[in-house]
Structures are given as structure tokens and as C-alpha cells.
Design a protein around this motif. Structure first.
Motif, PDB file in Angstrom:
ATOM      1  N   VAL A   1       6.589  -5.323  -1.721  1.00 15.67           N
ATOM      2  CA  VAL A   1       5.887  -4.126  -2.195  1.00 15.67           C
ATOM      3  C   VAL A   1       6.221  -3.004  -1.221  1.00 15.67           C
ATOM      4  O   VAL A   1       6.042  -3.147  -0.012  1.00 15.67           O
ATOM      5  N   THR A   2       6.727  -1.901  -1.739  1.00 16.80           N
ATOM      6  CA  THR A   2       7.069  -0.754  -0.913  1.00 16.80           C
ATOM      7  C   THR A   2       6.451   0.507  -1.500  1.00 16.80           C
ATOM      8  O   THR A   2       6.126   0.562  -2.687  1.00 16.80           O
ATOM      9  N   ALA A   3       6.282   1.511  -0.646  1.00 21.10           N
ATOM     10  CA  ALA A   3       5.712   2.793  -1.060  1.00 21.10           C
ATOM     11  C   ALA A   3       6.055   3.808   0.021  1.00 21.10           C
ATOM     12  O   ALA A   3       6.838   3.530   0.932  1.00 21.10           O
ATOM     13  N   ASN A   4       5.439   4.979  -0.077  1.00 20.94           N
ATOM     14  CA  ASN A   4       5.525   5.980   0.980  1.00 20.94           C
ATOM     15  C   ASN A   4       4.123   6.232   1.509  1.00 20.94           C
ATOM     16  O   ASN A   4       3.171   6.318   0.725  1.00 20.94           O
ATOM     17  N   ALA A   5       4.014   6.335   2.834  1.00 19.12           N
ATOM     18  CA  ALA A   5       2.724   6.631   3.452  1.00 19.12           C
ATOM     19  C   ALA A   5       2.267   7.996   2.972  1.00 19.12           C
ATOM     20  O   ALA A   5       3.036   8.959   2.991  1.00 19.12           O
ATOM     21  N   LEU A   6       1.026   8.081   2.544  1.00 17.61           N
ATOM     22  CA  LEU A   6       0.505   9.309   1.960  1.00 17.61           C
ATOM     23  C   LEU A   6       0.574  10.484   2.929  1.00 17.61           C
ATOM     24  O   LEU A   6       1.004  11.570   2.571  1.00 17.61           O
ATOM     25  N   LEU A   7       0.186  10.289   4.181  1.00 18.94           N
ATOM     26  CA  LEU A   7       0.130  11.406   5.125  1.00 18.94           C
ATOM     27  C   LEU A   7       1.469  11.713   5.784  1.00 18.94           C
ATOM     28  O   LEU A   7       1.838  12.877   5.925  1.00 18.94           O
ATOM     29  N   GLU A   8       2.208  10.700   6.213  1.00 18.34           N
ATOM     30  CA  GLU A   8       3.458  10.939   6.953  1.00 18.34           C
ATOM     31  C   GLU A   8       4.690  10.963   6.072  1.00 18.34           C
ATOM     32  O   GLU A   8       5.715  11.514   6.452  1.00 18.34           O
ATOM     33  N   GLY A   9       4.629  10.284   4.927  1.00 20.77           N
ATOM     34  CA  GLY A   9       5.790  10.199   4.045  1.00 20.77           C
ATOM     35  C   GLY A   9       6.738   9.073   4.403  1.00 20.77           C
ATOM     36  O   GLY A   9       7.734   8.856   3.721  1.00 20.77           O
ATOM     37  N   ASP A  10       6.449   8.325   5.482  1.00 19.30           N
ATOM     38  CA  ASP A  10       7.321   7.222   5.891  1.00 19.30           C
ATOM     39  C   ASP A  10       7.360   6.129   4.832  1.00 19.30           C
ATOM     40  O   ASP A  10       6.395   5.908   4.110  1.00 19.30           O
ATOM     41  N   VAL A  11       8.456   5.409   4.782  1.00 23.43           N
ATOM     42  CA  VAL A  11       8.569   4.237   3.934  1.00 23.43           C
ATOM     43  C   VAL A  11       7.701   3.141   4.539  1.00 23.43           C
ATOM     44  O   VAL A  11       7.746   2.908   5.756  1.00 23.43           O
ATOM     45  N   ILE A  12       6.903   2.495   3.716  1.00 21.87           N
ATOM     46  CA  ILE A  12       6.017   1.429   4.184  1.00 21.87           C
ATOM     47  C   ILE A  12       6.135   0.217   3.272  1.00 21.87           C
ATOM     48  O   ILE A  12       6.586   0.333   2.127  1.00 21.87           O
ATOM     49  N   TYR A  13       5.743  -0.938   3.827  1.00 20.42           N
ATOM     50  CA  TYR A  13       5.829  -2.209   3.115  1.00 20.42           C
ATOM     51  C   TYR A  13       4.533  -2.973   3.321  1.00 20.42           C
ATOM     52  O   TYR A  13       3.903  -2.874   4.370  1.00 20.42           O
ATOM     53  N   LEU A  14       4.169  -3.775   2.347  1.00 24.14           N
ATOM     54  CA  LEU A  14       2.971  -4.584   2.428  1.00 24.14           C
ATOM     55  C   LEU A  14       3.283  -5.883   3.165  1.00 24.14           C
ATOM     56  O   LEU A  14       4.246  -6.575   2.827  1.00 24.14           O
ATOM     57  N   ASP A  15       2.466  -6.212   4.184  1.00 22.92           N
ATOM     58  CA  ASP A  15       2.698  -7.445   4.937  1.00 22.92           C
ATOM     59  C   ASP A  15       1.830  -8.584   4.417  1.00 22.92           C
ATOM     60  O   ASP A  15       1.092  -8.433   3.452  1.00 22.92           O
ATOM     61  N   HIS A  16       1.887  -9.736   5.081  1.00 22.00           N
ATOM     62  CA  HIS A  16       1.152 -10.937   4.653  1.00 22.00           C
ATOM     63  C   HIS A  16      -0.363 -10.744   4.699  1.00 22.00           C
ATOM     64  O   HIS A  16      -1.090 -11.418   3.977  1.00 22.00           O
ATOM     65  N   ALA A  17      -0.834  -9.846   5.545  1.00 26.51           N
ATOM     66  CA  ALA A  17      -2.276  -9.605   5.676  1.00 26.51           C
ATOM     67  C   ALA A  17      -2.768  -8.512   4.732  1.00 26.51           C
ATOM     68  O   ALA A  17      -3.934  -8.141   4.768  1.00 26.51           O
ATOM     69  N   GLY A  18      -1.873  -7.968   3.907  1.00 28.90           N
ATOM     70  CA  GLY A  18      -2.256  -6.902   2.991  1.00 28.90           C
ATOM     71  C   GLY A  18      -2.332  -5.539   3.659  1.00 28.90           C
ATOM     72  O   GLY A  18      -2.942  -4.620   3.124  1.00 28.90           O
ATOM     73  N   GLN A  19      -1.689  -5.409   4.807  1.00 29.02           N
ATOM     74  CA  GLN A  19      -1.648  -4.152   5.554  1.00 29.02           C
ATOM     75  C   GLN A  19      -0.271  -3.508   5.379  1.00 29.02           C
ATOM     76  O   GLN A  19       0.724  -4.183   5.136  1.00 29.02           O
ATOM     77  N   TRP A  20      -0.228  -2.201   5.536  1.00 31.76           N
ATOM     78  CA  TRP A  20       1.039  -1.480   5.456  1.00 31.76           C
ATOM     79  C   TRP A  20       1.747  -1.525   6.799  1.00 31.76           C
ATOM     80  O   TRP A  20       1.136  -1.291   7.829  1.00 31.76           O
ATOM     81  N   VAL A  21       3.050  -1.823   6.782  1.00 28.73           N
ATOM     82  CA  VAL A  21       3.888  -1.821   7.980  1.00 28.73           C
ATOM     83  C   VAL A  21       5.118  -0.977   7.695  1.00 28.73           C
ATOM     84  O   VAL A  21       5.483  -0.761   6.538  1.00 28.73           O
ATOM     85  N   ARG A  22       5.769  -0.503   8.736  1.00 27.54           N
ATOM     86  CA  ARG A  22       6.935   0.365   8.572  1.00 27.54           C
ATOM     87  C   ARG A  22       8.259  -0.376   8.771  1.00 27.54           C
ATOM     88  O   ARG A  22       9.315   0.224   8.722  1.00 27.54           O
ATOM     89  N   ASP A  23       8.197  -1.669   9.005  1.00 29.69           N
ATOM     90  CA  ASP A  23       9.393  -2.474   9.240  1.00 29.69           C
ATOM     91  C   ASP A  23       9.514  -3.506   8.115  1.00 29.69           C
ATOM     92  O   ASP A  23       8.648  -4.368   7.966  1.00 29.69           O
ATOM     93  N   LEU A  24      10.578  -3.421   7.344  1.00 28.04           N
ATOM     94  CA  LEU A  24      10.774  -4.332   6.218  1.00 28.04           C
ATOM     95  C   LEU A  24      10.760  -5.790   6.663  1.00 28.04           C
ATOM     96  O   LEU A  24      10.295  -6.662   5.943  1.00 28.04           O
TER      97      LEU A  24
END
Length: 101
Positions: free
Chosen positions: A10-33
Motif C-alpha cells: 500500500v503506497t500513498a503520499n503524506a498529506l503534509l509533506e508530500g513524501d511517498v509513504i508505505y504501509l508497514d506491518h503495524a499499520g503505520q506509514w513509513v518512508r522506506d519501501l
């Protein structure tokens, strides 16, 4: 005949920074694929995508194809590699960090 399911992240863009983000195993957004969860079942991938919809942290979330690499998920398409590292013709920011890994 439907195509066989391939691993997805699951990928998206961070709402505030615009960075590419990915969903990790804990359901949190991370910036490293490499830290993202790679879903191997369609139902689980779709459920994760629908759970984060409207979380206020991300925009434009979607499922992207990945392959399972030695250090975690890796992009399978040029577009995702480009999003992961960001556009540049010289090392700075994300590119510099990748060069030192």
C-alpha cells in the motif's frame, strides 16, 4: 481468466509533506519501501487499503506491485522506483541516503 495475484504494497503520499509513504506491518506509514508490508493475498491487500482510507495522514493511496527482495519489498515498475527515490540528476535528500545504505 483473471490474472494471478502478485505481491502488493500500500503506497500513498503524506498529506503534509508530500513524501511517498508505505504501509508497514503495524499499520503505520513509513518512508522506506523495504519496511513496507508485502501482501501476498488479494483480500488482505484490499482490506488494508480500505482501512487506511480517510486516515487524514495520506492522500492517493493505492496498491502497487512489489517483488520480495533480500531486504524487503522492491518495486517492479519504473514509476514506483522513480517515486521511491524522487526525481533528480544528482544525489541529494533521498538519493544521498540510499547511496549510504
Amino acid at each position: 481468466m483473471p490474472r494471478p495475484f502478485t505481491p502488493k504494497a500500500v503506497t500513498a503520499n503524506a498529506l503534509l509533506e508530500g513524501d511517498v509513504i508505505y504501509l508497514d506491518h503495524a499499520g503505520q506509514w513509513v518512508r522506506d519501501l523495504r519496511l513496507a508490508q508485502a501482501f501476498t493475498e488479494a483480500e488482505a491487500a484490499e482490506a488494508a487499503l480500505s482501512e487506511i482510507a480517510g486516515d487524514g495522514m495520506a492522500v492517493g493511496a493505492y496498491l502497487t506491485d512489489v517483488k520480495l527482495g533480500e531486504h524487503g519489498p522492491e518495486p517492479t515498475h519504473f514509476r514506483e522506483e522513480f517515486r521511491r527515490t524522487g526525481p533528480s540528476n544528482y544525489f541529494h535528500g533521498k538519493q544521498e541516503a540510499e547511496a549510504h545504505v
